[in-house]
Design a protein around this motif. Sequence first.
Motif, PDB file in Angstrom:
ATOM      1  N   TYR A  90       0.852  -1.182   0.000  1.00  0.00           N
ATOM      2  CA  TYR A  90       0.000   0.000   0.000  1.00  0.00           C
ATOM      3  C   TYR A  90       0.888   1.230   0.000  1.00  0.00           C
ATOM      4  O   TYR A  90       1.761   1.393   0.849  1.00  0.00           O
ATOM      5  N   PHE A  91       0.622   2.100  -0.974  1.00  0.00           N
ATOM      6  CA  PHE A  91       1.425   3.308  -1.129  1.00  0.00           C
ATOM      7  C   PHE A  91       0.572   4.542  -0.888  1.00  0.00           C
ATOM      8  O   PHE A  91      -0.514   4.674  -1.461  1.00  0.00           O
ATOM      9  N   CYS A  92       1.097   5.415  -0.083  1.00  0.00           N
ATOM     10  CA  CYS A  92       0.518   6.740   0.092  1.00  0.00           C
ATOM     11  C   CYS A  92       1.168   7.643  -0.951  1.00  0.00           C
ATOM     12  O   CYS A  92       2.374   7.518  -1.225  1.00  0.00           O
ATOM     13  N   ALA A  93       0.394   8.535  -1.543  1.00  0.00           N
ATOM     14  CA  ALA A  93       0.946   9.375  -2.610  1.00  0.00           C
ATOM     15  C   ALA A  93       0.352  10.778  -2.555  1.00  0.00           C
ATOM     16  O   ALA A  93      -0.778  10.978  -2.115  1.00  0.00           O
ATOM     17  N   PHE A  94       1.139  11.726  -3.041  1.00  0.00           N
ATOM     18  CA  PHE A  94       0.812  13.158  -3.006  1.00  0.00           C
ATOM     19  C   PHE A  94       0.843  13.711  -4.411  1.00  0.00           C
ATOM     20  O   PHE A  94       1.731  13.388  -5.201  1.00  0.00           O
ATOM     21  N   GLY A 108       5.973   2.741   0.916  1.00  0.00           N
ATOM     22  CA  GLY A 108       5.021   1.648   0.962  1.00  0.00           C
ATOM     23  C   GLY A 108       5.000   0.882   2.267  1.00  0.00           C
ATOM     24  O   GLY A 108       5.969   0.898   3.043  1.00  0.00           O
ATOM     25  N   THR A 109       3.857   0.225   2.500  1.00  0.00           N
ATOM     26  CA  THR A 109       3.686  -0.697   3.617  1.00  0.00           C
ATOM     27  C   THR A 109       3.256  -2.031   3.054  1.00  0.00           C
ATOM     28  O   THR A 109       2.266  -2.105   2.309  1.00  0.00           O
TER      29      THR A 109
ATOM     30  N   GLY B  40      11.087  -3.174  -3.133  1.00  0.00           N
ATOM     31  CA  GLY B  40      10.729  -2.722  -1.798  1.00  0.00           C
ATOM     32  C   GLY B  40      10.584  -1.222  -1.646  1.00  0.00           C
ATOM     33  O   GLY B  40      10.501  -0.716  -0.525  1.00  0.00           O
ATOM     34  N   GLN B  41      10.536  -0.515  -2.750  1.00  0.00           N
ATOM     35  CA  GLN B  41      10.439   0.941  -2.711  1.00  0.00           C
ATOM     36  C   GLN B  41       9.195   1.420  -3.446  1.00  0.00           C
ATOM     37  O   GLN B  41       8.545   0.665  -4.176  1.00  0.00           O
ATOM     38  N   GLY B  42       8.875   2.703  -3.261  1.00  0.00           N
ATOM     39  CA  GLY B  42       7.805   3.299  -4.033  1.00  0.00           C
ATOM     40  C   GLY B  42       8.297   3.717  -5.407  1.00  0.00           C
ATOM     41  O   GLY B  42       9.488   3.914  -5.609  1.00  0.00           O
ATOM     42  N   PRO B  43       7.382   3.855  -6.348  1.00  0.00           N
ATOM     43  CA  PRO B  43       7.779   4.289  -7.691  1.00  0.00           C
ATOM     44  C   PRO B  43       8.352   5.704  -7.681  1.00  0.00           C
ATOM     45  O   PRO B  43       7.915   6.556  -6.904  1.00  0.00           O
ATOM     46  N   GLU B  44       9.308   5.931  -8.576  1.00  0.00           N
ATOM     47  CA  GLU B  44       9.896   7.257  -8.741  1.00  0.00           C
ATOM     48  C   GLU B  44       9.771   7.664 -10.200  1.00  0.00           C
ATOM     49  O   GLU B  44      10.071   6.883 -11.100  1.00  0.00           O
ATOM     50  N   LEU B  45       9.359   8.897 -10.412  1.00  0.00           N
ATOM     51  CA  LEU B  45       9.116   9.367 -11.768  1.00  0.00           C
ATOM     52  C   LEU B  45      10.408   9.481 -12.563  1.00  0.00           C
ATOM     53  O   LEU B  45      11.402  10.046 -12.094  1.00  0.00           O
ATOM     54  N   LEU B  46      10.362   8.955 -13.785  1.00  0.00           N
ATOM     55  CA  LEU B  46      11.463   9.146 -14.723  1.00  0.00           C
ATOM     56  C   LEU B  46      11.142  10.268 -15.706  1.00  0.00           C
ATOM     57  O   LEU B  46      11.967  11.158 -15.951  1.00  0.00           O
ATOM     58  N   ILE B  47       9.942  10.214 -16.282  1.00  0.00           N
ATOM     59  CA  ILE B  47       9.581  11.191 -17.297  1.00  0.00           C
ATOM     60  C   ILE B  47       8.067  11.287 -17.395  1.00  0.00           C
ATOM     61  O   ILE B  47       7.360  10.306 -17.162  1.00  0.00           O
ATOM     62  N   ARG B  48       7.584  12.495 -17.702  1.00  0.00           N
ATOM     63  CA  ARG B  48       6.162  12.724 -17.914  1.00  0.00           C
ATOM     64  C   ARG B  48       5.950  13.397 -19.263  1.00  0.00           C
ATOM     65  O   ARG B  48       6.649  14.367 -19.598  1.00  0.00           O
TER      66      ARG B  48
END
Lengths: 115, 115
Positions: A90-94, A108-109, B40-48
């Motif tokens: 589960y990911f919190c996002a802004f 994430g959790t 184990g990490q949240g996604p990180e933006l590469l390009i939009r």
Amino acid sequence: AQTVTQSQPEMSVQEAETVTLSCTYDTSENNYYLFWYKQPPSRQMILVIRQEAYKQQNATENRFSVNFQKAAKSFSLKFSDSQLGDTAMYFCAFFSQGGSEKLVFGKGTKLTVNP
Amino acid sequence: EAGVVQSPRYKIIEKKQPVAFWCNPISGHNTLYWYRQNLGQGPELLIRYENEEAVDDSQLPKDRFSAERLKGVDSTLKIQPAELGDSAVYLCASSFGPTNTGELFFGEGSRLTVL
């Protein structure tokens, strides 16, 4: 720059229990959106619930609800009657329209619901 | 309605080899994102992208990564040459730009393993 912090890397519960996932964020923006996304194992990420910062009322979506504390910059997710299918990251996002217009995620959790 | 489609789902290559990922967004969605998600990490933006224009590529390692979105629909993300640290899941997402409130629709991702 906005940051999102999820302080619970992992959580394990029994079926039917109530789950609360915590999230804090940091921003200087006043108008923004907060999200909880669910990522089941090897499956695509889907939206669970969304909160507009200008709304004081906490968002609800079926079993899911949030506790949005704007002054404290806190945004927790709560859901009752947990099911095996709730096992996921589960990911919190802004997101801010006036900012970079990119979704910034926490780390994430990992939630495991046990039978 | 078809969701965001990505291919390949899995790719294993040796370091220094090139690799490419393809994404077809939801029809009518003019905003397209490429995210990288390390284990184990949240996604990180590469390009939009907004239509065919890359409006935010500040996090794209331009020495080895490139992306294109010809005709404002499909997109390709390329890595050349790949390094061990590029092992990750590459997520494509899309949204309806004019009313973008951060609700993104994700594909299943392309998992890259660099040996």
